[in-house]
Design an enzyme around this catalytic site. Structure first.
Site, mmCIF file in Angstrom:
data_model
loop_
_atom_site.group_PDB
_atom_site.id
_atom_site.type_symbol
_atom_site.label_atom_id
_atom_site.label_comp_id
_atom_site.label_asym_id
_atom_site.label_seq_id
_atom_site.Cartn_x
_atom_site.Cartn_y
_atom_site.Cartn_z
ATOM 1 N N HIS A 137 0.760 -1.393 -0.129
ATOM 2 C CA HIS A 137 0.097 0.278 0.287
ATOM 3 C C HIS A 137 0.579 1.244 -0.064
ATOM 4 O O HIS A 137 0.922 1.521 -0.685
ATOM 5 C CB HIS A 137 -0.521 -0.126 1.303
ATOM 6 C CG HIS A 137 -1.298 0.925 1.414
ATOM 7 N ND1 HIS A 137 -2.740 1.515 0.590
ATOM 8 C CD2 HIS A 137 -1.164 2.501 2.587
ATOM 9 C CE1 HIS A 137 -2.315 3.091 1.241
ATOM 10 N NE2 HIS A 137 -2.245 3.367 2.116
ATOM 11 N N HIS A 142 1.424 4.840 -3.175
ATOM 12 C CA HIS A 142 1.778 6.445 -2.332
ATOM 13 C C HIS A 142 3.789 7.092 -3.566
ATOM 14 O O HIS A 142 3.422 8.134 -3.724
ATOM 15 C CB HIS A 142 2.325 6.711 -1.159
ATOM 16 C CG HIS A 142 0.352 6.930 -0.118
ATOM 17 N ND1 HIS A 142 -0.144 7.763 -0.039
ATOM 18 C CD2 HIS A 142 0.114 5.697 0.373
ATOM 19 C CE1 HIS A 142 -0.972 7.310 0.688
ATOM 20 N NE2 HIS A 142 -0.931 6.641 1.251
ATOM 21 N N GLU A 183 -5.558 9.508 -0.329
ATOM 22 C CA GLU A 183 -5.943 7.962 -0.743
ATOM 23 C C GLU A 183 -7.052 7.361 -1.858
ATOM 24 O O GLU A 183 -6.687 7.032 -2.066
ATOM 25 C CB GLU A 183 -6.215 7.352 1.192
ATOM 26 C CG GLU A 183 -4.965 7.838 2.356
ATOM 27 C CD GLU A 183 -3.573 6.884 2.077
ATOM 28 O OE1 GLU A 183 -3.666 6.521 2.950
ATOM 29 O OE2 GLU A 183 -4.460 5.343 1.733
ATOM 30 N N SER A 202 -4.017 0.866 -5.011
ATOM 31 C CA SER A 202 -3.032 -0.241 -4.583
ATOM 32 C C SER A 202 -4.189 -1.117 -3.547
ATOM 33 O O SER A 202 -3.571 -2.681 -2.871
ATOM 34 C CB SER A 202 -2.606 -0.196 -3.120
ATOM 35 O OG SER A 202 -3.754 0.254 -1.744
#
Ligand code: HBI
Ligand code: FE
Length: 289
Positions: A137, A142, A183, A202
């Site tokens: 993730h 990111h 996010e 993700s």
């Protein structure tokens, strides 16, 4: 206040999985890359190939271009090597952490252009969903956009807002800004809406859902609207916010948030499953229609 790490997953009884015993004062730990097993590298490759197959159809072009430059296909990346590429692009570096950090520690890393990346990978039975962020993730989700100068500058500006938010009771509002725009953010492109948020890209399910499903609302980004809208951490989002550009998000952090926190304190929160008057509506979800 480097107290025991707050479990921001919203599940207070879930003990944090990482090993916080050997960490430094800033919660960083050695990545331990040489201890990663062949089976864990294979798990990484499975996740990487599965998500990469979805990117051409669903992801923002900037995300795909940056991911390719990170050369992270063959296995769990070596953070120091990835940091060399990242630092050349935007001045950021990666630091290994055991998992979720207290807000003040997290904000301080961002303010100093250090992105915390969890140093463990999910189990084989967690391939589709896990409660806490793991290395897949954090890195796959990111790090690509940290290669994009405008988004990277936004994230540093966001980090710098942390102390002010703590001082002015604005933490929950700042957390919403992160949640919806880091996010779970969408961006409008000539080819239509595309996903850039780490939580979506993700996740196999949410990558498709956020673009294709008639369920959620998709409305234009507005700073106050985002800061007033609650969110759920354990299911797909009910509303996604759409950027015109990453510049738009950076500009939103150019202003002083303290007066904003004061103004919003007098206004009620907004439910995540409703369209509001004044929203720029890209799609009205099934519930709101
Ligand atoms: N810690 N390692 C880590 N990663 C995050 O994304 C993170 C965090 N702590 C707090 C947090 N995110 C959110 O509450 C931010 O809004 C502050
Ligand atoms: Fe994240």
């Amino acid at each position: 206040s480097s107290s025991a790490p707050v479990n921001t997953t919203g599940k207070s009884d879930t003990p944090l999985r990482g090993d916080y015993s050997a960490m430094a004062a800033d919660y960083t730990v050695p990545q331990g890359w040489e201890k990663i097993t062949a089976e864990e590298h294979a798990r990484w490759r499975t996740l990487y190939e599965r998500q990469s197959a979805l990117l051409p159809r669903y992801a923002a072009p900037e995300f795909m271009e940056s991911l390719a430059r990170l050369d992270a296909r063959d296995g769990v990346p070596h953070f120091d090597r990835a940091s060399e590429v990242l630092h050349k692009a935007t001045g950021w570096t990666l630091v290994a952490v055991p998992g979720l950090l207290p807000n003040d520690v997290f904000f301080n890393h961002l303010a100093e252009k250090r992105f915390p990346v969890t140093n463990w990978i999910r189990r084989a039975d967690e391939m589709d969903y896990l409660v806490e962020p793991d290395v897949f993730h954090d890195f796959f989700g990111h790090v690509p956009l940290l290669m994009h100068p405008v988004f990277a500058d936004y994230l540093q500006a966001y980090g710098r807002k942390g102390a002010e938010a703590e001082a002015h009771g604005g933490l929950e509002r700042l957390a919403r800004l992160y949640w919806y725009m880091v996010e779970f953010g969408l961006i409008n492109t000539p080819q239509g809406l595309r996903a850039y948020g780490a939580g979506m890209l993700s996740s196999r399910g949410e990558t498709q859902y956020c673009i294709e499903s008639p369920e959620p609302n998709r409305v234009g980004f507005n700073l106050e609207r985002v800061m007033r809208t609650g969110y759920r951490i354990d299911d797909y989002q009910e509303t996604y916010f759409v950027l015109d550009s990453f510049e738009q998000l950076f500009q939103a952090t150019a202003q002083d948030f303290a007066p904003l926190y004061a103004k919003l304190a007098a206004l009620p929160d907004l439910p995540a499953d409703q369209i509001q008057p004044g929203d720029t509506v890209f799609t009205a979800g099934r519930k709101a229609a």
